[in-house]
Design a protein around this motif. Structure first.
Motif: not given
Length: 176
Positions: A87-115
């Motif tokens: 399972t890669t990041i592409e297999g966890l969720g999609s832009p239309e249906n984010l995985h709960p962890m992806q949603k949490a990263f967005v909500e908490h601004d848990a990235y800067q450059c995103g690399y």
């Protein structure tokens, strides 16, 4: 080895057939035996969400899940994970249906450059499914193999902590 002859080595151009299940889909490849899982994902499957950071297993940017366990894909030869579920990041969720962890990263601004973000998220999902993280200190220790060049560690820990309680079952399902 008869008569003192040396054993034959495969030619550098020889290939090996392998079969993998990546993000829920079965795939077959003919690859050279030295191809890493990271290079197979990026170069043969165009799944470039998994990043090549250090290429030495020290940064975690290449983290994916193999049969639900988080690993550094730069350190795994693709032939060694034959018949595995990857399972890669592409297999966890999609832009239309984010995985709960992806949603949490967005909500908490848990990235800067995103690399590092794909590796961080895959590692966090695997960590939760492992069941060893109980508090923020555990999160920080268990995520220490994933480096963030921008230093967003506090926000990453916040996102994981927030997602941990609400998504423990979702993370286990995604990792399996």
């Amino acid at each position: 080895m008869q008569n003192g002859s040396m054993p034959t080595r495969p030619s550098p151009t020889s290939t090996i057939p392998i079969q993998l299940k990546v993000n829920g889909q079965q795939h077959r490849f003919e690859i050279q035996p030295f191809v890493t899982l990271l290079d197979l994902l990026r170069n043969h499957m165009q799944l470039d969400g998994t990043k090549k950071g250090c290429d030495h297993g020290q940064c975690g940017a290449c983290t994916v899940l193999i049969n639900g366990v988080r690993i550094n894909s730069c350190l795994k030869l693709a032939v060694s994970v034959q018949n595995s579920e990857i399972t890669t990041i592409e297999g966890l969720g999609s832009p239309e249906n984010l995985h709960p962890m992806q949603k949490a990263f967005v909500e908490h601004d848990a990235y800067q450059c995103g690399y590092c973000t794909p590796g961080q998220i895959c590692s966090a999902v695997g960590m939760i499914s492992e069941g060893h993280a109980h508090d923020r200190e555990d999160i920080r220790e268990l995520m220490s193999g994933n480096l963030c060049r921008c230093g967003a560690y506090t926000n990453i820990a916040d996102a994981i902590e927030d997602a941990m309680g609400a998504t423990a079952s979702s993370c286990k399902e995604a990792a399996e």
